[in-house]
Design a protein around this motif. Structure first.
Motif, mmCIF file in Angstrom:
data_model
loop_
_atom_site.group_PDB
_atom_site.id
_atom_site.type_symbol
_atom_site.label_atom_id
_atom_site.label_comp_id
_atom_site.label_asym_id
_atom_site.label_seq_id
_atom_site.Cartn_x
_atom_site.Cartn_y
_atom_site.Cartn_z
ATOM 1 N N GLN A 109 1.633 3.300 5.541
ATOM 2 C CA GLN A 109 1.790 3.407 6.992
ATOM 3 C C GLN A 109 3.249 3.297 7.407
ATOM 4 O OE1 GLN A 109 -0.783 0.410 8.573
ATOM 5 N NE2 GLN A 109 -2.634 1.409 7.814
ATOM 6 N N ILE A 110 4.012 2.463 6.722
ATOM 7 C CA ILE A 110 5.441 2.337 7.023
ATOM 8 C C ILE A 110 6.148 3.647 6.713
ATOM 9 C CG2 ILE A 110 7.580 1.227 6.253
ATOM 10 C CD1 ILE A 110 5.914 -1.368 6.010
ATOM 11 N N ARG A 111 5.830 4.240 5.559
ATOM 12 C CA ARG A 111 6.444 5.528 5.209
ATOM 13 C C ARG A 111 6.092 6.600 6.222
ATOM 14 N NH1 ARG A 111 4.824 3.834 0.078
ATOM 15 N NH2 ARG A 111 2.975 5.128 0.196
ATOM 16 N N GLU A 112 4.865 6.555 6.756
ATOM 17 C CA GLU A 112 4.416 7.557 7.722
ATOM 18 C C GLU A 112 4.812 7.204 9.149
ATOM 19 O OE1 GLU A 112 0.234 7.674 7.035
ATOM 20 O OE2 GLU A 112 0.442 8.625 5.074
ATOM 21 N N GLY A 113 5.394 6.019 9.358
ATOM 22 C CA GLY A 113 5.809 5.613 10.690
ATOM 23 C C GLY A 113 4.668 5.201 11.587
ATOM 24 N N SER A 114 3.596 4.690 11.012
ATOM 25 C CA SER A 114 2.416 4.317 11.782
ATOM 26 C C SER A 114 2.678 3.113 12.681
ATOM 27 C CB SER A 114 1.260 3.991 10.829
ATOM 28 O OG SER A 114 0.175 3.460 11.533
ATOM 29 N N ASN A 115 2.042 3.086 13.833
ATOM 30 C CA ASN A 115 2.126 1.953 14.749
ATOM 31 C C ASN A 115 1.229 0.807 14.323
ATOM 32 O OD1 ASN A 115 4.052 2.999 16.462
ATOM 33 N ND2 ASN A 115 2.521 4.084 17.684
ATOM 34 N N LEU A 116 0.329 1.023 13.364
ATOM 35 C CA LEU A 116 -0.549 -0.055 12.915
ATOM 36 C C LEU A 116 0.238 -1.196 12.300
ATOM 37 C CD1 LEU A 116 -3.502 1.970 11.347
ATOM 38 C CD2 LEU A 116 -3.455 0.779 13.543
ATOM 39 N N VAL A 117 1.324 -0.860 11.589
ATOM 40 C CA VAL A 117 2.144 -1.907 10.987
ATOM 41 C C VAL A 117 2.836 -2.701 12.085
ATOM 42 C CG1 VAL A 117 4.109 -2.380 9.505
ATOM 43 C CG2 VAL A 117 2.433 -0.682 8.828
ATOM 44 N N ASN A 118 3.296 -2.013 13.137
ATOM 45 C CA ASN A 118 3.910 -2.732 14.255
ATOM 46 C C ASN A 118 2.913 -3.687 14.873
ATOM 47 O OD1 ASN A 118 6.345 -1.461 13.953
ATOM 48 N ND2 ASN A 118 5.874 0.164 15.393
ATOM 49 N N LYS A 119 1.637 -3.275 14.962
ATOM 50 C CA LYS A 119 0.604 -4.157 15.514
ATOM 51 C C LYS A 119 0.394 -5.357 14.599
ATOM 52 C CE LYS A 119 -4.223 -4.440 16.911
ATOM 53 N NZ LYS A 119 -4.238 -5.831 16.561
ATOM 54 N N SER A 120 0.385 -5.129 13.288
ATOM 55 C CA SER A 120 0.194 -6.257 12.377
ATOM 56 C C SER A 120 1.380 -7.210 12.436
ATOM 57 C CB SER A 120 -0.049 -5.780 10.944
ATOM 58 O OG SER A 120 1.125 -5.269 10.384
ATOM 59 N N LEU A 121 2.588 -6.674 12.640
ATOM 60 C CA LEU A 121 3.746 -7.542 12.792
ATOM 61 C C LEU A 121 3.633 -8.348 14.075
ATOM 62 C CD1 LEU A 121 6.681 -5.260 11.622
ATOM 63 C CD2 LEU A 121 5.677 -7.188 10.415
ATOM 64 N N SER A 122 3.122 -7.733 15.138
ATOM 65 C CA SER A 122 2.921 -8.463 16.396
ATOM 66 C C SER A 122 1.882 -9.555 16.211
ATOM 67 C CB SER A 122 2.467 -7.514 17.502
ATOM 68 O OG SER A 122 3.476 -6.588 17.787
#
Length: 140
Positions: A109-122
């Motif tokens: 997801q990070i390689r693809e630029g997904s917002n799911l990782v941003n949500k998990s970081l939040s």
């Protein structure tokens, strides 16, 4: 409290600047990289410490992301290029540390630029208060 856009920007840049972020990256690779020395016995205590360090690295990323989001709300249009540079540096840093602290799905997801990782970081950032209340003493 009054927030200074200059000091906020300097703090964020200090954490993720291209030369500065080598420090956190070196720490992460020292503990999780191929050259890191594995203990003779991998027990629950060792795994608990490694997982705790991974979690703290994720919190570090989450706090930088949160700082960048706040900085975006504070800056003027004349600082937009500087903001984009810091966001780019954070993305590069996150890609560099992903193999060490994220699972395979999150890395993709990070390689693809997904917002799911941003949500998990939040989500990790929202649980920071809980981390400080845990007793990590040797007696556990």
């Amino acid at each position: 409290a009054v927030v200074s856009t200059q000091s906020t920007g300097m703090l964020i840049q200090g954490a993720i600047g291209t030369t500065v972020n080598q420090g956190p990256l070196e720490i992460i690779t020292a503990f999780f990289g191929k050259g890191s020395k594995a203990p003779d016995v991998i027990d629950d205590k060792h795994l608990r410490y490694r997982n705790r360090l991974r979690y703290q690295c994720k919190l570090f990323l989450a706090n930088i992301k949160r700082g960048l989001d706040e900085n975006r709300n504070l800056i003027g249009t004349f600082q937009e290029d500087y903001q984009r540079e810091m966001e780019y540096n954070l993305a590069r840093f996150r890609e560099s540390v992903a193999p060490y602290i994220f699972n395979e799905d999150a890395q993709r997801q990070i390689r693809e630029g997904s917002n799911l990782v941003n949500k998990s970081l939040s989500d990790a950032d929202n649980s920071i208060g809980r981390v400080h209340s845990i007793d990590y003493s040797e007696g556990r």
